[in-house]
Design an enzyme around this catalytic site. Structure first.
Site, short mmCIF file in Angstrom:
data_model
loop_
_atom_site.label_atom_id
_atom_site.label_comp_id
_atom_site.label_asym_id
_atom_site.label_seq_id
_atom_site.Cartn_x
_atom_site.Cartn_y
_atom_site.Cartn_z
CE LYS A 263 -4.63 -1.77 0.61
NZ LYS A 263 -5.43 -2.84 1.25
CE LYS B 170 1.98 0.62 5.07
NZ LYS B 170 1.23 0.31 3.86
CB THR C 182 -0.91 0.00 1.24
OG1 THR C 182 -1.64 -1.22 1.26
CG2 THR C 182 -1.87 1.19 1.21
N1 LIG Z 1 -1.47 -7.68 6.58
C1 LIG Z 1 -2.60 -7.46 5.91
O1 LIG Z 1 -3.68 -7.95 6.29
C2 LIG Z 1 -2.60 -6.61 4.69
C3 LIG Z 1 -1.50 -5.86 4.31
N2 LIG Z 1 -1.56 -5.09 3.18
C4 LIG Z 1 -0.40 -4.34 2.76
O2 LIG Z 1 0.52 -5.28 2.19
C5 LIG Z 1 1.87 -4.89 2.51
C6 LIG Z 1 2.54 -5.99 3.32
O3 LIG Z 1 1.86 -6.10 4.57
P1 LIG Z 1 2.35 -7.12 5.68
O4 LIG Z 1 2.71 -8.42 5.06
O5 LIG Z 1 1.32 -7.12 6.74
O6 LIG Z 1 3.67 -6.37 6.19
P2 LIG Z 1 4.86 -6.97 7.06
O7 LIG Z 1 5.66 -5.80 7.55
O8 LIG Z 1 4.33 -7.96 8.04
O9 LIG Z 1 5.71 -7.79 5.99
C7 LIG Z 1 6.61 -7.16 5.11
C8 LIG Z 1 7.77 -8.13 4.87
O10 LIG Z 1 8.67 -7.54 3.94
C9 LIG Z 1 9.97 -7.94 4.32
N3 LIG Z 1 10.94 -7.03 3.70
C10 LIG Z 1 11.11 -5.71 3.95
N4 LIG Z 1 12.12 -5.21 3.20
C11 LIG Z 1 12.61 -6.25 2.47
C12 LIG Z 1 13.66 -6.37 1.51
N5 LIG Z 1 14.42 -5.33 1.17
N6 LIG Z 1 13.86 -7.59 0.97
C13 LIG Z 1 13.09 -8.64 1.31
N7 LIG Z 1 12.07 -8.58 2.20
C14 LIG Z 1 11.85 -7.40 2.78
C15 LIG Z 1 9.95 -7.86 5.83
O11 LIG Z 1 10.99 -8.61 6.39
C16 LIG Z 1 8.57 -8.45 6.13
O12 LIG Z 1 8.64 -9.86 6.27
C17 LIG Z 1 1.75 -3.55 3.23
O13 LIG Z 1 1.89 -2.50 2.34
C18 LIG Z 1 0.35 -3.58 3.83
O14 LIG Z 1 -0.14 -2.28 4.05
C19 LIG Z 1 -2.66 -5.05 2.39
C20 LIG Z 1 -3.75 -5.79 2.72
C21 LIG Z 1 -3.83 -6.59 3.90
O1 LIG Z 2 -7.30 -6.27 3.71
C1 LIG Z 2 -7.12 -5.05 3.57
O2 LIG Z 2 -7.58 -4.41 2.64
C2 LIG Z 2 -6.29 -4.32 4.54
O3 LIG Z 2 -5.70 -3.36 4.18
C3 LIG Z 2 -6.22 -4.70 5.93
O4 LIG Z 2 -6.24 -6.03 6.19
C4 LIG Z 2 -5.16 -3.95 6.70
O5 LIG Z 2 -3.90 -4.41 6.53
#
Ligand SMILES: NC(=O)C1=CN([C@@H]2O[C@H](COP(=O)(O)OP(=O)(O)OC[C@H]3O[C@@H](n4cnc5c(N)ncnc54)[C@H](O)[C@@H]3O)[C@@H](O)[C@H]2O)C=CC1
Ligand SMILES: O=C(O)C(=O)[C@@H](O)CO
Length: 247
Positions: free
Chosen positions: A120, A188, A44
Site C-alpha cells: 500500500k 499521513k 493505510t
Molecule cells: N478516501 C479514499 O479514497 C481512500 C482512503 N483510503 C484509506 O482508508 C482509510 C479511511 O479513509 P477515509 O474514509 O477517506 O477517511 P475519513 O477520515 O473520511 O473516515 C474515517 C472515519 O472513521 C471514523 N472514526 C474515527 N475514529 C473512530 C472510532 N474510534 N470509532 C468509530 N469511527 C471512527 C471517523 O468518524 C470517519 O467517519 C484511510 O486510512 C485512508 O488513507 C484508502 C483508499 C482510498
Molecule cells: O485509492 C487509493 O488507493 C487511494 O489511496 C486514494 O484514493 C487516496 O485516498
C-alpha cells in the site's frame, strides 16, 4: 454493544491512532470479540504498526488481516476495491466472505501482517505523486491557454494520463472539492512512505516534493477538501483562477 457471535470486524478509520483506539482504546472492540474472529484492518498504516496489531490480536485469540484498500469511494460503494492483503492462512479463510463482498481483486501478499501495508505504501507513493503531478500539469496547461476540460479530454487519451488524473482532474473541471479522499490523507500517507524509505536508507525526492505541496494545501486551510484541491496551490502561485473560482 456488539453481537457475541461476530465472525469478522472491518476497521476503516483514518490512521494508525484511530485503528488502535477502535481495537484497544478505552472502548476498544478487540477484547470483546469472540476467539477465532478476524479483524480486517483497512486503514493505510505503516507495516510495523500492522505487525504490532497482529501480535496484539493474536494475544486475544483473534486473527488479523493486514488489508489496505485502493480504488476510492466509488469502487468501495460498488464492492470493486483492490485489497492488498497479508496475514496468516486462518485470517484469510475467516475473512474470505467479507473480502469477496467488498473487493474486485484481493492480492495475497504474505503469510503475516506487514507486506500488505508495504505494498500500500508503494501504491501511495505513486498515487500521491500522480495527483500532484496531474495538478501541476493541468495548471501548467492553463498558462498556455489549455482549458482544464480540454486537458482532461486530450491527456486522458494520451501517454501522460494516469488513473489519478482520470479520477481527480474532473473534480477540478467541475470545481467540486467535496471530499471523496481528503488532502489530509496525504501528509499521513506520504509521511509513511518517507518514514519507511528513511529506515531502508532509500532516497525518495519526488515523494518529498509532492508532500511539500500537500503541506502547503493544508496550510491554506484545504485539508478537509478533496485532494484534487492541491491544484489550488499551483493556481495561487501562478495567479490562475480554477473553474468555479472568481477571477
Ligand atoms: N478516501 C479514499 O479514497 C481512500 C482512503 N483510503 C484509506 O482508508 C482509510 C479511511 O479513509 P477515509 O474514509 O477517506 O477517511 P475519513 O477520515 O473520511 O473516515 C474515517 C472515519 O472513521 C471514523 N472514526 C474515527 N475514529 C473512530 C472510532 N474510534 N470509532 C468509530 N469511527 C471512527 C471517523 O468518524 C470517519 O467517519 C484511510 O486510512 C485512508 O488513507 C484508502 C483508499 C482510498
Ligand atoms: O485509492 C487509493 O488507493 C487511494 O489511496 C486514494 O484514493 C487516496 O485516498
Amino acid at each position: 454493544m456488539l453481537p457475541s457471535d461476530l465472525d469478522a470486524l472491518v476497521v476503516v478509520v483514518l490512521n494508525a491512532a484511530q485503528t488502535e483506539a477502535v481495537l484497544f482504546g478505552e472502548k476498544g472492540i478487540a477484547p470483546g470479540l469472540p476467539a477465532g474472529a478476524v479483524v480486517i484492518a483497512c486503514a493505510t498504516v505503516a507495516p510495523e504498526f500492522a505487525r504490532t496489531m497482529e501480535a496484539r490480536c493474536a494475544g486475544l485469540g483473534l486473527h488479523y488481516l493486514d488489508a489496505p484498500i485502493s480504488g476510492g469511494a466509488t469502487k468501495a460503494a460498488n464492492g470493486e476495491l483492490s485489497i492488498m492483503a497479508s496475514g496468516k492462512g486462518e485470517a484469510f479463510a475467516a475473512a474470505r466472505p467479507v473480502l469477496d463482498a467488498c473487493a474486485q481483486t484481493v492480492f495475497e501478499l504474505g503469510d503475516q501482517a506487514g507486506p500488505g501495508s508495504a505494498m500500500k505504501a508503494v501504491n501511495q507513493l505513486l498515487a500521491g505523486v500522480h495527483i500532484a503531478t496531474m495538478a501541476e500539469a493541468l495548471t501548467f496547461g492553463m498558462t498556455q491557454g489549455v482549458e482544464p476540460a480540454k486537458f482532461v479530454e486530450v491527456i486522458s487519451k494520451c501517454a501522460g494520463t494516469s488513473w489519478m488524473l482520470e479520477n481527480r482532474a474532473p473534480h477540478i473541471v467541475e470545481g467540486d472539492y467535496t471530499p471523496r479522499s481528503q488532502i489530509n490523507i496525504w501528509p499521513k500517507d506520504l509521511g509513511i512512505v518517507l518514514d519507511v524509505a528513511k529506515s531502508a536508507g532509500f532516497s525518495a525526492p519526488i515523494t518529498a516534493a509532492a508532500l511539500q505541496q500537500y503541506m502547503v494545501a493544508v496550510g491554506m486551510g484545504l485539508g478537509g477538501d478533496d485532494d484534487a484541491a492541491i491544484a489550488k496551490v499551483y493556481a495561487r502561485n501562478a495567479g490562475l483562477s480554477l473553474p468555479g473560482e472568481d477571477k
